[in-house]
Each structure stands twice: as C-alpha cells, then as structure tokens.
Scaffold this active site. Sequence first.
Site, mmCIF file in Angstrom:
data_model
loop_
_atom_site.group_PDB
_atom_site.id
_atom_site.type_symbol
_atom_site.label_atom_id
_atom_site.label_comp_id
_atom_site.label_asym_id
_atom_site.label_seq_id
_atom_site.Cartn_x
_atom_site.Cartn_y
_atom_site.Cartn_z
ATOM 1 N N SER A 20 10.508 -19.941 75.000
ATOM 2 C CA SER A 20 9.295 -19.413 75.627
ATOM 3 C C SER A 20 8.034 -20.077 75.074
ATOM 4 C CB SER A 20 9.202 -17.900 75.402
ATOM 5 O OG SER A 20 7.952 -17.434 75.842
ATOM 6 N N LYS A 71 12.719 -8.248 84.238
ATOM 7 C CA LYS A 71 11.502 -7.804 84.940
ATOM 8 C C LYS A 71 11.726 -6.572 85.818
ATOM 9 C CE LYS A 71 8.996 -12.156 84.902
ATOM 10 N NZ LYS A 71 8.271 -13.176 85.677
ATOM 11 N N ARG A 158 18.191 -17.883 101.031
ATOM 12 C CA ARG A 158 19.621 -18.108 101.253
ATOM 13 C C ARG A 158 20.245 -16.866 101.879
ATOM 14 N NH1 ARG A 158 22.729 -19.552 95.809
ATOM 15 N NH2 ARG A 158 22.103 -17.425 95.347
HETATM 16 P P1 ATR Z 1 14.223 -14.441 89.932
HETATM 17 O O1 ATR Z 1 13.844 -13.307 89.023
HETATM 18 O O2 ATR Z 1 14.109 -15.809 89.299
HETATM 19 O O3 ATR Z 1 13.552 -14.368 91.260
HETATM 20 P P2 ATR Z 1 16.560 -13.483 91.264
HETATM 21 O O4 ATR Z 1 15.930 -12.176 91.513
HETATM 22 O O5 ATR Z 1 17.987 -13.553 90.851
HETATM 23 O O6 ATR Z 1 15.792 -14.282 90.137
HETATM 24 O O7 ATR Z 1 16.337 -14.393 92.577
HETATM 25 C C1 ATR Z 1 16.732 -15.720 92.635
HETATM 26 C C2 ATR Z 1 16.288 -16.299 93.966
HETATM 27 O O8 ATR Z 1 16.689 -17.676 94.020
HETATM 28 C C3 ATR Z 1 16.946 -15.644 95.159
HETATM 29 O O9 ATR Z 1 16.085 -15.765 96.266
HETATM 30 C C4 ATR Z 1 18.204 -16.484 95.343
HETATM 31 O O10 ATR Z 1 18.758 -16.450 96.639
HETATM 32 P P3 ATR Z 1 19.697 -15.200 97.087
HETATM 33 O O11 ATR Z 1 18.769 -14.067 97.350
HETATM 34 O O12 ATR Z 1 20.411 -15.693 98.297
HETATM 35 O O13 ATR Z 1 20.611 -14.947 95.923
HETATM 36 C C5 ATR Z 1 17.634 -17.850 95.082
HETATM 37 N N1 ATR Z 1 18.655 -18.827 94.648
HETATM 38 C C6 ATR Z 1 19.352 -18.813 93.493
HETATM 39 N N2 ATR Z 1 20.152 -19.893 93.409
HETATM 40 C C7 ATR Z 1 19.972 -20.600 94.561
HETATM 41 C C8 ATR Z 1 20.502 -21.814 95.077
HETATM 42 N N3 ATR Z 1 21.422 -22.519 94.398
HETATM 43 N N4 ATR Z 1 20.059 -22.248 96.276
HETATM 44 C C9 ATR Z 1 19.139 -21.539 96.966
HETATM 45 N N5 ATR Z 1 18.597 -20.383 96.537
HETATM 46 C C10 ATR Z 1 18.994 -19.911 95.346
#
Ligand code: ATR
Length: 279
Positions: A20, A71, A158
């Site tokens: 961090s 969070k 996605r």
């Molecule tokens: P964060 O707190 O970083 O937002 P999260 O709540 O787990 O973490 O959300 C991750 C986001 O990145 C989501 O929109 C996820 O898509 P899904 O809702 O379909 O899970 C997206 N994401 C994660 N890995 C991905 C990948 N390889 N390609 C496209 N989208 C991805």
Amino acid sequence: MTNQLPNKLYGVVGNPISHSKSPRIHSLFAAQTGEPVEYIAIQAPLDGFASTVTEFFDQGGGGLNVTVPFKEQAWTLADTHTERCARAGAANTLYRDEAGRLVADNTDGVGLVTDLMVNHGLELAGKRLLVLGAGGAVRGVLGPILACQPAALVIANRTLAKAEALVDLYQPEAGRCELSACGFEAAHGHFDLIINGTSASLQDDLPPIPPELITVDTVVYDMMYSASITTFNQWARDQGARKVFDGLGMLVEQAAEAFHVWRGVRPDTSGVVKSLRPG
Ligand code: ATR
C-alpha cells in the site's frame, strides 16, 4: 506553547497490505499540513476484519481507510453512512462520531472526479462515459460521476445482471443523464471517456470491448495503477488512444479527501503523484 499534541493514529486495513502507498501519502500530507497524524498499514485476517476495526478504534485510533477485500464489509459494519456512501454499499473511510457510532464514508468517487477534472483538466458535464465493471470499485464512484451530469453513462460488465442492478440502483441520481447497461461486446457508439473499473488487469486480462470504441480522441482512465503502464492502458494506446491515465492520481485524491474528513484540513496534492512514481 510548543505543539505537544500526541500523534493520533490512522491507518489502512486490507489483505494483502504490504504494497500500500497510503502510509507514504498520508505521511506526506501530515508533514505538509503539520497535522499530528501517524498512519500505518494493517493487515487484517480475511475472517477478522470487524475485530481489527473495533480494536483499532477502542484503542483510540482516529480513522481508518479500507481497501481490498474489505470495502463491502466496512459498509456493513458501520452504524451509519454519509450520504455519498449510502448507496455505494462499499466504504473506504471509517471514523467514530462524537456519539461513538462507526461512520462509513466513501471518498473514492470524489478522488476519481477530482483527478479527472482538476489534475487532468477534463470536463464530465454533457459527455458520454463508458464505465467497465460493476463491482465494489465501480459502485463507489458512480454517485460523484453522476453528480457531474454527464449526458450518458453506460455501465458494461462481464456479468450483465450486475450492471443492470447498478443502473436500477443509481437511476434516482441520474437526473438527465441517460443511464444504461450492456455486456462488453455490446458496447457501441461514441464515448468521450472510458473508465476501466474492472479488476481484469490483476489477471493480466482485458475486458473485451470492441476496439473501435477507442479513437484518438477517446480519453481512457484505468482505476488501477502499476509501476509500468497498466494492461488496459497499453491496449488502449495500441488502439490509438492518445490520452491514457492510471489510478494513481485517484489514490492520492481519495486519500486527501479522507484526510480532510478526519482532520478538517485539506492537503495540497500537487506534486504528490509525481513523488510516488518510480524513477
Ligand atoms: P472490486 O472491489 O475491485 O470492484 P469486485 O467487486 O470483485 O472487485 O469486482 C470486480 C469487477 O471486475 C467485476 O465487475 C468483475 O466482473 P463480474 O461482475 O462479471 O465478476 C470484473 N472482472 C474481474 N475479472 C475480470 C476479467 N478477467 N475480465 C473482465 N471483467 C472482470
């Protein structure tokens, strides 16, 4: 009288947390403002977030930042939420009010908007925005983005249902902004600004939006940052984007906003991003 105030303890809680940059950012702010702030990184066990937070405040801690993966838990744990945090369902800033209640705030959205508008000189009002992702990171920034009154905001994800749920949730704050959801491949039309709020680059992956969405005039902002250019920004450059920014400025600005929430003093962020860039 000389300043004999004991340093007040602040920190950031996450897992992992060792990389961090927040302790460095807040120590720069403390030095600059003269505020008696000591700021540490705290790794909470994955199943021990609540007890870590309670212990920190019981021992007199002044405020906490919260990062991945806590969070949403921070939001749930709080007794009350600031207005800008209420809908987000995710919090990055915690403190106790005078009544001893745990208050959750979210400074990520203000941090993003300040970085876009003040540091990069971008206008959001009347513009067409595409936001990629529908997770916690995106939830945290939609309110402040909508408050800037863009003409259109498309949320692409996605998992389409998650983007649609966010559209429903934020519709009351949309005003005249045309708010809609789609899958990555279905995104089409002209966008002035594309914001990547997915965590895809953590797996060296890309959200598969059509390459023709990127023109020389499209501004691209990746909420992630890394020592070298992020995977998404490199891809956007390869498609011809001339203006690509990463999320380091957002990180500094969300920290400045949290510092202001806790201390009532606004640090000057100019120069801080530069001092954090390697090399
Ligand atoms: P964060 O707190 O970083 O937002 P999260 O709540 O787990 O973490 O959300 C991750 C986001 O990145 C989501 O929109 C996820 O898509 P899904 O809702 O379909 O899970 C997206 N994401 C994660 N890995 C991905 C990948 N390889 N390609 C496209 N989208 C991805």
